[in-house]
Design a protein around this motif. Structure first.
Motif, short mmCIF file in Angstrom:
data_model
loop_
_atom_site.label_atom_id
_atom_site.label_comp_id
_atom_site.label_asym_id
_atom_site.label_seq_id
_atom_site.Cartn_x
_atom_site.Cartn_y
_atom_site.Cartn_z
N ASN A 14 0.81 -1.22 0.00
CA ASN A 14 0.00 0.00 0.00
C ASN A 14 0.84 1.28 0.00
O ASN A 14 0.31 2.36 0.20
CB ASN A 14 -0.92 0.01 1.21
CG ASN A 14 -1.85 -1.18 1.22
OD1 ASN A 14 -2.33 -1.60 0.19
ND2 ASN A 14 -2.10 -1.73 2.39
N SER A 63 -3.38 2.97 2.93
CA SER A 63 -4.52 2.38 3.63
C SER A 63 -4.67 3.01 5.01
O SER A 63 -5.69 2.83 5.67
CB SER A 63 -4.35 0.86 3.75
OG SER A 63 -3.27 0.54 4.61
N CYS A 66 -3.66 9.70 4.03
CA CYS A 66 -3.98 10.24 2.71
C CYS A 66 -3.29 11.60 2.57
O CYS A 66 -2.77 12.15 3.54
CB CYS A 66 -5.49 10.36 2.51
SG CYS A 66 -6.28 11.52 3.61
N TYR A 93 -5.66 13.44 -8.33
CA TYR A 93 -5.22 12.09 -8.69
C TYR A 93 -4.73 11.35 -7.44
O TYR A 93 -5.06 10.19 -7.22
CB TYR A 93 -4.13 12.14 -9.76
CG TYR A 93 -3.54 10.79 -10.06
CD1 TYR A 93 -4.25 9.86 -10.81
CD2 TYR A 93 -2.28 10.44 -9.59
CE1 TYR A 93 -3.73 8.61 -11.08
CE2 TYR A 93 -1.75 9.19 -9.85
CZ TYR A 93 -2.47 8.27 -10.60
OH TYR A 93 -1.95 7.03 -10.86
N PHE A 96 -7.68 10.26 -5.41
CA PHE A 96 -8.34 9.12 -6.04
C PHE A 96 -7.59 7.83 -5.74
O PHE A 96 -8.19 6.82 -5.34
CB PHE A 96 -8.44 9.34 -7.56
CG PHE A 96 -8.94 8.14 -8.30
CD1 PHE A 96 -10.29 7.83 -8.31
CD2 PHE A 96 -8.06 7.32 -8.99
CE1 PHE A 96 -10.76 6.71 -8.99
CE2 PHE A 96 -8.52 6.20 -9.66
CZ PHE A 96 -9.86 5.90 -9.67
N VAL A 97 -6.27 7.83 -5.93
CA VAL A 97 -5.47 6.63 -5.69
C VAL A 97 -5.50 6.26 -4.21
O VAL A 97 -5.64 5.08 -3.86
CB VAL A 97 -4.02 6.82 -6.19
CG1 VAL A 97 -3.13 5.66 -5.76
CG2 VAL A 97 -4.00 6.97 -7.71
N GLN A 99 -7.84 6.79 -2.01
CA GLN A 99 -9.14 6.20 -1.69
C GLN A 99 -9.26 4.79 -2.27
O GLN A 99 -9.79 3.89 -1.63
CB GLN A 99 -10.28 7.08 -2.20
CG GLN A 99 -11.65 6.61 -1.76
CD GLN A 99 -11.80 6.60 -0.26
OE1 GLN A 99 -11.49 7.58 0.41
NE2 GLN A 99 -12.26 5.49 0.29
N ASN A 100 -8.72 4.60 -3.46
CA ASN A 100 -8.76 3.29 -4.10
C ASN A 100 -7.95 2.27 -3.28
O ASN A 100 -8.40 1.14 -3.06
CB ASN A 100 -8.22 3.39 -5.52
CG ASN A 100 -8.57 2.20 -6.36
OD1 ASN A 100 -9.47 1.45 -6.04
ND2 ASN A 100 -7.84 2.02 -7.45
N VAL A 101 -6.77 2.65 -2.84
CA VAL A 101 -5.94 1.76 -2.01
C VAL A 101 -6.67 1.43 -0.72
O VAL A 101 -6.70 0.27 -0.28
CB VAL A 101 -4.56 2.39 -1.73
CG1 VAL A 101 -3.80 1.60 -0.68
CG2 VAL A 101 -3.75 2.49 -3.01
N ASP A 103 -9.92 1.48 -0.11
CA ASP A 103 -11.06 0.61 -0.40
C ASP A 103 -10.61 -0.83 -0.67
O ASP A 103 -11.22 -1.78 -0.20
CB ASP A 103 -11.85 1.13 -1.60
CG ASP A 103 -12.58 2.42 -1.31
OD1 ASP A 103 -12.72 2.78 -0.12
OD2 ASP A 103 -12.99 3.09 -2.28
N ASN A 104 -9.54 -0.98 -1.43
CA ASN A 104 -9.04 -2.32 -1.76
C ASN A 104 -8.46 -3.03 -0.53
O ASN A 104 -8.54 -4.26 -0.44
CB ASN A 104 -8.00 -2.26 -2.86
CG ASN A 104 -8.62 -1.99 -4.21
OD1 ASN A 104 -9.78 -2.28 -4.44
ND2 ASN A 104 -7.84 -1.41 -5.11
N HIS A 107 -11.46 -4.50 1.24
CA HIS A 107 -12.29 -5.41 0.46
C HIS A 107 -11.91 -6.86 0.73
O HIS A 107 -10.75 -7.23 0.71
CB HIS A 107 -12.12 -5.11 -1.03
CG HIS A 107 -12.90 -6.01 -1.92
ND1 HIS A 107 -14.27 -5.94 -2.00
CD2 HIS A 107 -12.52 -7.00 -2.75
CE1 HIS A 107 -14.69 -6.86 -2.86
NE2 HIS A 107 -13.65 -7.52 -3.32
#
Length: 121
Positions: A14, A63, A66, A93, A96-97, A99-101, A103-104, A107
């Motif tokens: 991460n 994770s 931010c 950008y 976005f990345v 938040q994506n990390v 969320d993943n 998950h």
């Protein structure tokens, strides 16, 4: 293959690296205080300041942290990121990345090939 030691709370999976240009003039006392506070964040791997380009470089576990966490500390110490379209684009950008990390990392993977908890007879 070399093994790199990371700080506590940092997972290499991460890990992200960010570069944030800062507006001049920069008060070195305020900047040092901000860097010291940023360096204490749990999940931060490293933070440095490049005087030649007035750029703050830092790496963290997305994770856990931010870009907003770092910018909040900079604002608290009256240090502003550069203004402009490119800076705005990069910050969005980065958000976005991050938040994506995040969320993943939360998950739970799903597979139709998982074994069931009960067996058929």
């Amino acid at each position: 293959m070399s093994h790199i030691e990371h700080r506590l709370g940092v997972s290499e999976v991460n890990l992200v690296t960010r570069h944030l240009g800062l507006l001049r003039p920069i008060d070195s006392t305020k900047l040092n205080a901000a860097i010291e506070e940023i360096d204490q964040l749990y999940g931060l791997d490293k933070v440095t300041f490049d005087e030649k380009s007035d750029r703050l470089d830092f790496s963290y576990d997305a994770s856990r942290l931010c870009i907003d966490c770092v910018e909040e500390i900079l604002t608290k110490h009256d240090i502003q990121p550069r203004q402009g379209l490119w800076t705005h684009f990069k910050e969005e950008y980065y958000r976005f990345v991050d938040q994506n990390v995040k969320d993943n990392a939360r998950h739970e993977p799903w597979s139709c090939h998982r074994t069931t908890s009960h067996t058929r007879k």
